[in-house]
Design a protein around this motif. Structure first.
Motif, mmCIF file in Angstrom:
data_model
loop_
_atom_site.group_PDB
_atom_site.id
_atom_site.type_symbol
_atom_site.label_atom_id
_atom_site.label_comp_id
_atom_site.label_asym_id
_atom_site.label_seq_id
_atom_site.Cartn_x
_atom_site.Cartn_y
_atom_site.Cartn_z
ATOM 1 N N PHE A 15 0.807 -1.222 0.000
ATOM 2 C CA PHE A 15 0.000 0.000 0.000
ATOM 3 C C PHE A 15 0.842 1.275 0.000
ATOM 4 O O PHE A 15 0.363 2.331 0.400
ATOM 5 C CB PHE A 15 -0.951 -0.013 1.208
ATOM 6 N N HIS A 16 2.082 1.183 -0.463
ATOM 7 C CA HIS A 16 2.950 2.363 -0.517
ATOM 8 C C HIS A 16 3.883 2.222 -1.717
ATOM 9 O O HIS A 16 4.761 1.351 -1.739
ATOM 10 C CB HIS A 16 3.753 2.475 0.781
ATOM 11 N N SER A 17 3.683 3.072 -2.728
ATOM 12 C CA SER A 17 4.541 3.022 -3.918
ATOM 13 C C SER A 17 4.530 4.368 -4.632
ATOM 14 O O SER A 17 3.608 5.165 -4.472
ATOM 15 C CB SER A 17 4.061 1.925 -4.876
ATOM 16 N N HIS A 18 5.572 4.594 -5.413
ATOM 17 C CA HIS A 18 5.738 5.872 -6.111
ATOM 18 C C HIS A 18 6.039 5.635 -7.587
ATOM 19 O O HIS A 18 6.665 4.636 -7.954
ATOM 20 C CB HIS A 18 6.848 6.685 -5.453
ATOM 21 N N THR A 19 5.590 6.580 -8.412
ATOM 22 C CA THR A 19 5.751 6.430 -9.857
ATOM 23 C C THR A 19 6.190 7.757 -10.469
ATOM 24 O O THR A 19 6.712 8.635 -9.786
ATOM 25 C CB THR A 19 4.419 5.982 -10.497
ATOM 26 N N GLN A 20 5.948 7.874 -11.775
ATOM 27 C CA GLN A 20 6.392 9.066 -12.503
ATOM 28 C C GLN A 20 5.699 10.338 -12.048
ATOM 29 O O GLN A 20 6.139 11.442 -12.377
ATOM 30 C CB GLN A 20 6.174 8.874 -14.020
ATOM 31 N N PHE A 21 4.641 10.227 -11.268
ATOM 32 C CA PHE A 21 3.915 11.421 -10.856
ATOM 33 C C PHE A 21 4.569 12.139 -9.670
ATOM 34 O O PHE A 21 4.129 13.216 -9.293
ATOM 35 C CB PHE A 21 2.462 11.080 -10.550
ATOM 36 N N CYS A 22 5.591 11.518 -9.081
ATOM 37 C CA CYS A 22 6.356 12.231 -8.039
ATOM 38 C C CYS A 22 7.825 11.889 -8.227
ATOM 39 O O CYS A 22 8.388 12.173 -9.279
ATOM 40 C CB CYS A 22 5.840 11.894 -6.638
ATOM 41 N N ASP A 23 8.447 11.250 -7.235
ATOM 42 C CA ASP A 23 9.872 10.929 -7.360
ATOM 43 C C ASP A 23 10.110 9.462 -7.675
ATOM 44 O O ASP A 23 11.229 8.962 -7.533
ATOM 45 C CB ASP A 23 10.623 11.318 -6.081
ATOM 46 N N GLY A 24 9.070 8.736 -8.117
ATOM 47 C CA GLY A 24 9.243 7.364 -8.554
ATOM 48 C C GLY A 24 10.032 7.304 -9.844
ATOM 49 O O GLY A 24 10.139 8.292 -10.574
ATOM 50 N N ARG A 25 10.569 6.140 -10.154
ATOM 51 C CA ARG A 25 11.464 5.998 -11.297
ATOM 52 C C ARG A 25 10.849 5.249 -12.480
ATOM 53 O O ARG A 25 11.479 5.114 -13.524
ATOM 54 C CB ARG A 25 12.752 5.287 -10.859
ATOM 55 N N GLU A 26 9.609 4.761 -12.309
ATOM 56 C CA GLU A 26 8.975 4.015 -13.393
ATOM 57 C C GLU A 26 7.498 4.397 -13.474
ATOM 58 O O GLU A 26 6.912 4.858 -12.489
ATOM 59 C CB GLU A 26 9.133 2.506 -13.171
ATOM 60 N N PRO A 47 1.557 8.527 -4.612
ATOM 61 C CA PRO A 47 2.485 9.611 -4.915
ATOM 62 C C PRO A 47 2.539 10.610 -3.762
ATOM 63 O O PRO A 47 1.551 10.797 -3.051
ATOM 64 C CB PRO A 47 1.873 10.254 -6.161
ATOM 65 N N HIS A 48 3.705 11.223 -3.579
ATOM 66 C CA HIS A 48 3.807 12.291 -2.585
ATOM 67 C C HIS A 48 2.815 13.386 -2.962
ATOM 68 O O HIS A 48 2.835 13.907 -4.074
ATOM 69 C CB HIS A 48 5.220 12.862 -2.562
ATOM 70 N N CYS A 57 10.248 16.379 -4.880
ATOM 71 C CA CYS A 57 9.745 15.021 -4.656
ATOM 72 C C CYS A 57 8.228 14.928 -4.759
ATOM 73 O O CYS A 57 7.690 13.858 -5.061
ATOM 74 C CB CYS A 57 10.187 14.513 -3.288
ATOM 75 N N ASN A 58 7.528 16.006 -4.478
ATOM 76 C CA ASN A 58 6.062 15.967 -4.449
ATOM 77 C C ASN A 58 5.450 16.226 -5.804
ATOM 78 O O ASN A 58 6.003 16.968 -6.613
ATOM 79 C CB ASN A 58 5.542 16.991 -3.441
ATOM 80 N N MET A 59 4.304 15.612 -6.035
ATOM 81 C CA MET A 59 3.616 15.811 -7.303
ATOM 82 C C MET A 59 3.024 17.212 -7.368
ATOM 83 O O MET A 59 2.712 17.824 -6.348
ATOM 84 C CB MET A 59 2.531 14.750 -7.501
ATOM 85 N N SER A 60 2.870 17.689 -8.568
ATOM 86 C CA SER A 60 2.245 18.983 -8.782
ATOM 87 C C SER A 60 0.731 18.848 -8.704
ATOM 88 O O SER A 60 0.158 17.835 -9.131
ATOM 89 C CB SER A 60 2.649 19.526 -10.157
ATOM 90 N N ALA A 61 0.085 19.860 -8.173
ATOM 91 C CA ALA A 61 -1.378 19.860 -8.147
ATOM 92 C C ALA A 61 -1.940 19.795 -9.565
ATOM 93 O O ALA A 61 -3.042 19.278 -9.775
ATOM 94 C CB ALA A 61 -1.885 21.103 -7.428
ATOM 95 N N LEU A 62 -1.176 20.294 -10.529
ATOM 96 C CA LEU A 62 -1.631 20.293 -11.915
ATOM 97 C C LEU A 62 -1.653 18.891 -12.531
ATOM 98 O O LEU A 62 -2.297 18.679 -13.553
ATOM 99 C CB LEU A 62 -0.732 21.200 -12.760
ATOM 100 N N LEU A 86 -6.327 3.886 -5.388
ATOM 101 C CA LEU A 86 -5.870 5.260 -5.565
ATOM 102 C C LEU A 86 -5.618 5.888 -4.198
ATOM 103 O O LEU A 86 -6.505 5.924 -3.345
ATOM 104 C CB LEU A 86 -6.938 6.076 -6.304
ATOM 105 N N SER A 87 -4.418 6.384 -3.987
ATOM 106 C CA SER A 87 -4.096 6.988 -2.711
ATOM 107 C C SER A 87 -3.027 8.059 -2.906
ATOM 108 O O SER A 87 -2.627 8.361 -4.029
ATOM 109 C CB SER A 87 -3.607 5.920 -1.719
ATOM 110 N N MET A 88 -2.602 8.640 -1.807
ATOM 111 C CA MET A 88 -1.483 9.584 -1.788
ATOM 112 C C MET A 88 -0.757 9.440 -0.468
ATOM 113 O O MET A 88 -1.362 9.086 0.552
ATOM 114 C CB MET A 88 -1.954 11.038 -1.936
ATOM 115 N N GLU A 89 0.543 9.709 -0.485
ATOM 116 C CA GLU A 89 1.305 9.866 0.743
ATOM 117 C C GLU A 89 1.249 11.350 1.078
ATOM 118 O O GLU A 89 1.902 12.168 0.425
ATOM 119 C CB GLU A 89 2.746 9.396 0.577
ATOM 120 N N ILE A 90 0.466 11.674 2.080
ATOM 121 C CA ILE A 90 0.169 13.074 2.377
ATOM 122 C C ILE A 90 1.137 13.600 3.434
ATOM 123 O O ILE A 90 1.221 13.072 4.540
ATOM 124 C CB ILE A 90 -1.282 13.222 2.862
#
Length: 282
Positions: A15-26, A47-48, A57-62, A86-90
């Motif tokens: 339940f915790h992963s990151h992708t291209q929408f923040c600082d993830g690498r894939e 995403p952050h 590191c954090n995703m843009s609101a846009l 669908l979630s976020m690391e807030i």
């Protein structure tokens, strides 16, 4: 969804992963593909979250709408094969920002994971990301905190307690993460009584809630790209540490093992070792 029911009925989740929408690498598509290949039944994207200050590191609101759209596409694509969420690391920034802000009510999140990454400067003029590599942390200590590691650690845990008390989220992310950089700056700090009292306070605070505590295996073994010095000195490592995990088990705090994956190859990193500790086998 019922996170408590899921983590008590299966271990095939992350339940915790990151992708291209923040600082993830894939991209999300690759992470979903690999999660399925690893035998995951439940997989969440976190995403952050957007925050009201600059952060690489954090995703843009846009980009939130694009993130939601890509999630919906993948959820439909993988329907019946894996449950995607669908979630976020807030980030929690005290009164300035956190999971209880109405902003997040307008995003169709399945659950909320909340973490502390930032500490306010002593004069209150700014927020400093105290996560990241030890060599960068040491520079920030000198630049922003006059090398006062006690202030940084106290502030990190004080903010963590306030985040728990404020609520509005389901999973507490890597709550002793500051220990990694604090130990690089001041070896042995995590064994000092005042530091251990912070851990006790967090455990007491979370026991009074239904929040799930994350066992974060991102750095087990060492993260991709870690220097030889970091590998030798600090890996393997979990957040919280094995000693704290055992204390959480004794306190009957609900636990979820998450890999905080930034690469598809790390989706299952450290899971067996973490569950061995939870089961009392290590």
């Amino acid at each position: 969804m019922n996170l408590h029911e899921i983590i008590s009925s299966t271990r095939d989740y992350n339940f915790h992963s990151h992708t291209q929408f923040c600082d993830g690498r894939e991209p999300m598509s690759r992470m979903a593909e690999q999660a399925l290949a690893c035998g995951m039944k439940h997989y969440g994207f976190t995403p952050h979250s957007p925050i009201p200050l600059p952060s690489s590191c954090n995703m843009s609101a846009l980009s939130v709408d694009d993130y939601v759209a890509e999630f919906q596409r993948l959820k439909q694509l993988y329907e019946g094969r894996i449950n995607l969420y669908l979630s976020m690391e807030i980030d929690f920034l005290g009164e300035k920002w956190g999971a209880t802000k109405p902003y997040f009510d307008n995003i169709p999140l399945d659950y909320r994971l909340s973490s502390v990454h930032f500490v306010a400067t002593p004069d209150g003029s700014g927020e400093v990301d105290v996560d990241g590599r030890p060599q960068h942390f040491k520079g920030k200590m000198a630049q922003h905190f006059d090398n006062d590691i006690r202030y940084v650690v106290d502030s990190f845990y004080d903010r963590t307690i306030r985040m728990i008390e404020k609520g509005g989220f389901d999973i507490l992310g890597h709550f002793d993460k500051i220990g990694f950089n604090a130990s690089s700056f001041s070896p042995g700090i995590e064994n000092e009584p005042w530091y251990r009292r912070h851990i006790d306070d967090v455990i007491d605070a979370v026991r009074a809630t239904d929040i799930i505590v994350e066992i974060n295996t991102k750095a087990y073994p060492a993260p991709v790209g870690a220097s030889a010095e970091e590998v030798a000195a600090y890996a393997p490592r979990m957040f919280p540490s094995p000693d704290v995990i055992r204390r959480l088990v004794s306190a009957n705090v609900p636990l979820a093992v998450n890999s905080d994956a930034h690469y598809s190859s790390r989706i299952t990193a450290g899971r067996d070792a973490a569950f061995a500790i939870i089961d009392g086998k290590a």
